[in-house]
Enzyme design. Structure first.
Site, PDB file in Angstrom:
ATOM      1  N   ASP A   1      -8.635  12.740  11.884  1.00 48.21           N
ATOM      2  CA  ASP A   1      -7.365  12.866  11.176  1.00 48.21           C
ATOM      3  C   ASP A   1      -7.432  12.148   9.838  1.00 48.21           C
ATOM      4  O   ASP A   1      -8.340  11.347   9.580  1.00 48.21           O
ATOM      5  CB  ASP A   1      -6.212  12.317  12.024  1.00 48.21           C
ATOM      6  CG  ASP A   1      -6.370  10.838  12.350  1.00 48.21           C
ATOM      7  OD1 ASP A   1      -7.503  10.398  12.614  1.00 48.21           O
ATOM      8  OD2 ASP A   1      -5.358  10.112  12.328  1.00 48.21           O
TER       9      ASP A   1
ATOM     10  N   GLU B   1      -6.226   8.167  14.533  1.00 54.84           N
ATOM     11  CA  GLU B   1      -6.583   6.850  13.987  1.00 54.84           C
ATOM     12  C   GLU B   1      -5.646   6.435  12.865  1.00 54.84           C
ATOM     13  O   GLU B   1      -5.263   5.253  12.760  1.00 54.84           O
ATOM     14  CB  GLU B   1      -8.031   6.876  13.483  1.00 54.84           C
ATOM     15  CG  GLU B   1      -8.613   5.489  13.201  1.00 54.84           C
ATOM     16  CD  GLU B   1      -8.329   4.984  11.792  1.00 54.84           C
ATOM     17  OE1 GLU B   1      -8.533   3.774  11.555  1.00 54.84           O
ATOM     18  OE2 GLU B   1      -7.904   5.787  10.920  1.00 54.84           O
ATOM     19  N   GLU B   2      -5.258   7.381  12.022  1.00 53.62           N
ATOM     20  CA  GLU B   2      -4.378   7.059  10.905  1.00 53.62           C
ATOM     21  C   GLU B   2      -2.933   6.855  11.343  1.00 53.62           C
ATOM     22  O   GLU B   2      -2.078   6.527  10.521  1.00 53.62           O
ATOM     23  CB  GLU B   2      -4.439   8.171   9.847  1.00 53.62           C
ATOM     24  CG  GLU B   2      -5.823   8.445   9.278  1.00 53.62           C
ATOM     25  CD  GLU B   2      -6.378   7.299   8.432  1.00 53.62           C
ATOM     26  OE1 GLU B   2      -5.714   6.237   8.352  1.00 53.62           O
ATOM     27  OE2 GLU B   2      -7.469   7.466   7.858  1.00 53.62           O
TER      28      GLU B   2
ATOM     29  N   ASP C   1     -16.807   3.891   9.598  1.00 56.20           N
ATOM     30  CA  ASP C   1     -15.442   4.102   9.123  1.00 56.20           C
ATOM     31  C   ASP C   1     -15.058   2.983   8.146  1.00 56.20           C
ATOM     32  O   ASP C   1     -13.925   2.518   8.127  1.00 56.20           O
ATOM     33  CB  ASP C   1     -14.464   4.141  10.304  1.00 56.20           C
ATOM     34  CG  ASP C   1     -13.067   4.578   9.891  1.00 56.20           C
ATOM     35  OD1 ASP C   1     -12.928   5.190   8.821  1.00 56.20           O
ATOM     36  OD2 ASP C   1     -12.110   4.289  10.639  1.00 56.20           O
TER      37      ASP C   1
ATOM     38  N   HIS D   1      30.853  -1.665  -0.164  1.00 52.58           N
ATOM     39  CA  HIS D   1      30.952  -1.529  -1.615  1.00 52.58           C
ATOM     40  C   HIS D   1      30.984  -2.931  -2.213  1.00 52.58           C
ATOM     41  O   HIS D   1      31.836  -3.755  -1.852  1.00 52.58           O
ATOM     42  CB  HIS D   1      32.226  -0.765  -1.973  1.00 52.58           C
ATOM     43  CG  HIS D   1      32.309  -0.354  -3.412  1.00 52.58           C
ATOM     44  ND1 HIS D   1      32.277  -1.248  -4.458  1.00 52.58           N
ATOM     45  CD2 HIS D   1      32.443   0.880  -3.979  1.00 52.58           C
ATOM     46  CE1 HIS D   1      32.382  -0.610  -5.597  1.00 52.58           C
ATOM     47  NE2 HIS D   1      32.487   0.703  -5.335  1.00 52.58           N
TER      48      HIS D   1
ATOM     49  N   THR E   1      25.597   0.490  -6.094  1.00 52.36           N
ATOM     50  CA  THR E   1      26.204  -0.822  -5.869  1.00 52.36           C
ATOM     51  C   THR E   1      26.593  -0.992  -4.399  1.00 52.36           C
ATOM     52  O   THR E   1      27.747  -1.234  -4.059  1.00 52.36           O
ATOM     53  CB  THR E   1      27.441  -0.999  -6.760  1.00 52.36           C
ATOM     54  OG1 THR E   1      28.361   0.069  -6.511  1.00 52.36           O
ATOM     55  CG2 THR E   1      27.047  -1.016  -8.219  1.00 52.36           C
TER      56      THR E   1
ATOM     57  N   SER F   1      -8.771  -4.095   9.436  1.00 49.64           N
ATOM     58  CA  SER F   1      -8.849  -4.119  10.898  1.00 49.64           C
ATOM     59  C   SER F   1      -9.234  -2.743  11.436  1.00 49.64           C
ATOM     60  O   SER F   1      -8.711  -1.728  10.961  1.00 49.64           O
ATOM     61  CB  SER F   1      -7.502  -4.525  11.501  1.00 49.64           C
ATOM     62  OG  SER F   1      -7.029  -5.724  10.942  1.00 49.64           O
TER      63      SER F   1
ATOM     64  N   HIS G   1      -7.307   6.611   1.535  1.00 48.61           N
ATOM     65  CA  HIS G   1      -5.849   6.475   1.607  1.00 48.61           C
ATOM     66  C   HIS G   1      -5.175   6.641   0.252  1.00 48.61           C
ATOM     67  O   HIS G   1      -3.945   6.635   0.182  1.00 48.61           O
ATOM     68  CB  HIS G   1      -5.425   5.117   2.201  1.00 48.61           C
ATOM     69  CG  HIS G   1      -5.769   4.944   3.634  1.00 48.61           C
ATOM     70  ND1 HIS G   1      -5.070   4.084   4.470  1.00 48.61           N
ATOM     71  CD2 HIS G   1      -6.725   5.493   4.415  1.00 48.61           C
ATOM     72  CE1 HIS G   1      -5.585   4.118   5.683  1.00 48.61           C
ATOM     73  NE2 HIS G   1      -6.604   4.980   5.661  1.00 48.61           N
TER      74      HIS G   1
END
Length: 480
Positions: A108, A173-174, A202, A235, A337, A424, A452
């Site tokens: 993937d 994995e992603e 990877d 508000h 706002t 990681s 990425h």
């Protein structure tokens, strides 16, 4: 590259075949890139499943036995349930006299659209100036296709595959590798029972010119800090100045996590970090890494540290805390706002060996609760641990690393640097704990591949020479 005289006849033959068939290998990668296997999007879930099945067919045509393992389904925030892509298990060879290597990879990719800033269609592999652009070209379809390339090389040249090969390829994995850890644990006494070595491709070289082998990864602990102040958005002209605003409390808390020098401010988090040894610092000094080029690539005037060894140490072997964003806050164009009724701050801590994710998680939660109490706010605080992965560090004095070093030397004519990664890959530690065998990260892509990011690529040279490295790697594994 080493001279032909220093290579065995088998490797000379394999390398020649790879050179002669480089266009075919690039065409195969192009077919893989074309499949929009974005696991994080509902509208491409069918494509992701198709990618796994397409790759299974590629392996089957090369004589591998395969199995698609159903890992269930997932429910999306809107209530829709979608099937998860199956995990592909495959095997080539079952000779008890040979060593067995298990290879992990993923099929993937991250989301990509030309509107995001791509110069070319992200799902059409385009070669420009020796660079192959396309989503997944380096993460992780290029390295995965390289394993098919070496099978073709061995089979087409009539050279006996020197080891048994097993593969585990996933399609999530992603998106957090949902279900993968449980599957690996479940297969520990069956599919993985006779595995001798494990290889993952990877990750990436530290630079663009010198290959490396990776022996360490940082872990990760991710947190949500939620503050609620009202039952609805307010508000600011009507309610501003009369309520304790959630955003004000959240910003006060987030400002107490890390200072502008990168120092983590949470008490106790650094207590278990191992001290830097003189030999380790000397090793950092010898690594081929230009910290000035690194700074220029980032596009900043100054880094947190000034020397090469300091930068590498703080990328790899010290923890870091990064603030990632605030959910619920107005982030669109123009002005609005609004006082948001609820905001969620998101941050993570990259963990290093000897740090325990559970211990760090408790320290973080206790610290934020104490700091929130000091604000004397009527608002409601929740600190949530979202996910955690342990750090990993390998022993490099074994046959797995020795074979990889010989493989790189046989292709590039240099000894690889031994490096760690700041990111990681949780499955790395899972493989090691389940099998008790050596795991190696053997990258083939360069540091500027842009995984990425927009315009992701892999250099033609890295893809083709990387295929040679993998072919040589299993050859040398068989000699140990």
């Amino acid at each position: 590259m080493s001279s032909c005289e220093s290579l065995s006849q088998e490797l000379q033959t394999l390398f020649a075949f790879i050179d002669q068939n480089s266009e075919q290998f690039i065409d195969l990668l192009a077919k893989a890139v074309k499949i929009k296997s974005i696991s994080a999007q509902k509208d491409t879930r069918d494509d992701t499943i198709f990618m796994v099945k397409w790759f299974e067919q590629q392996l089957q045509t090369r004589g591998l036995t395969t199995e698609l393992v159903d890992i269930g389904s997932e429910q999306w925030p809107d209530g829709q349930t979608l099937p998860l892509p199956p995990v592909l298990l495959a095997q080539l060879g079952n000779d008890p006299t040979k060593k067995t290597l298990c290879v992990y990879g993923h099929l993937d990719v991250q989301p990509a659209d030309i509107a995001d800033g791509w110069n070319t269609d992200p799902f059409v592999l385009i070669e420009l100036d020796g660079k192959l652009y396309g989503r997944g070209a380096t993460d992780d379809k290029g390295p995965v296709m390289a394993w098919i390339n070496i099978i073709d090389a061995y089979q087409s040249t009539g050279i006996d595959l020197p080891i048994n090969l097993k593969f585990i390829f996933e399609g999530m994995e992603e998106s957090g590798s949902v279900g993968l850890n449980e599957l690996i644990i479940a297969k520990g006494s069956t599919f993985l029972a006779n595995v001798d070595y494990i290889c993952i491709s990877d990750n990436y070289w530290l630079g663009n010119t010198k290959p490396c082998l990776t022996y360490g990864l940082r872990g990760n602990a991710y947190f949500f800090v939620e503050v609620k102040c009202a039952a609805k958005d307010l508000h600011s002209g009507v309610y501003g100045g009369s309520v304790h605003e959630a955003m004000t409390d959240l910003l006060a808390l987030m400002s107490k996590l890390v200072d502008n020098k990168g120092n983590i401010l949470i008490p106790g988090v650094l207590d278990d970090v191992l001290p830097l040894t003189a030999s380790e610092e000397a090793m950092y000094e010898s690594i081929d890494f230009n910290h000035h080029s690194y700074r220029e690539e980032i596009g900043t005037k100054r880094l947190l540290f000034e020397t090469k060894s300091e930068i590498l140490a703080h990328r790899w072997r010290y923890p870091s805390l990064s603030i990632h964003g605030i959910e619920g806050a107005f982030s669109g164009a123009g002005a609005k706002t609004v006082i948001p009724r609820k905001v969620i701050g998101k941050f993570s801590i990259r963990l290093v060996p000897n740090q325990n994710p559970d211990k760090v998680g408790q320290q973080v939660i206790q610290y934020l609760e104490n700091e929130f109490a000091k604000l004397d706010s009527p608002n409601r605080l929740s600190v949530i641990r979202r996910k955690a992965s342990k750090p990993w560090i390998a022993n490099t004095d074994n046959d797995n690393f020795k074979a990889a070093k010989l493989a790189i030397s046989s292709v590039f004519g240099v000894e690889p640097d031994l490096t760690r990664e700041g990111g990681s890959i949780p499955v790395t530690l899972t493989f090691e704990e389940v099998t008790g065998k050596s795991v190696i990260l053997l990258p083939i892509g360069g540091c500027d591949d842009g995984a990425h990011s927009q315009n992701e690529k892999i250099d033609r040279k890295n893809y083709i020479e990387g295929t040679k490295v993998l072919a040589s790697y299993i050859f040398h594994l068989s000699k140990n």
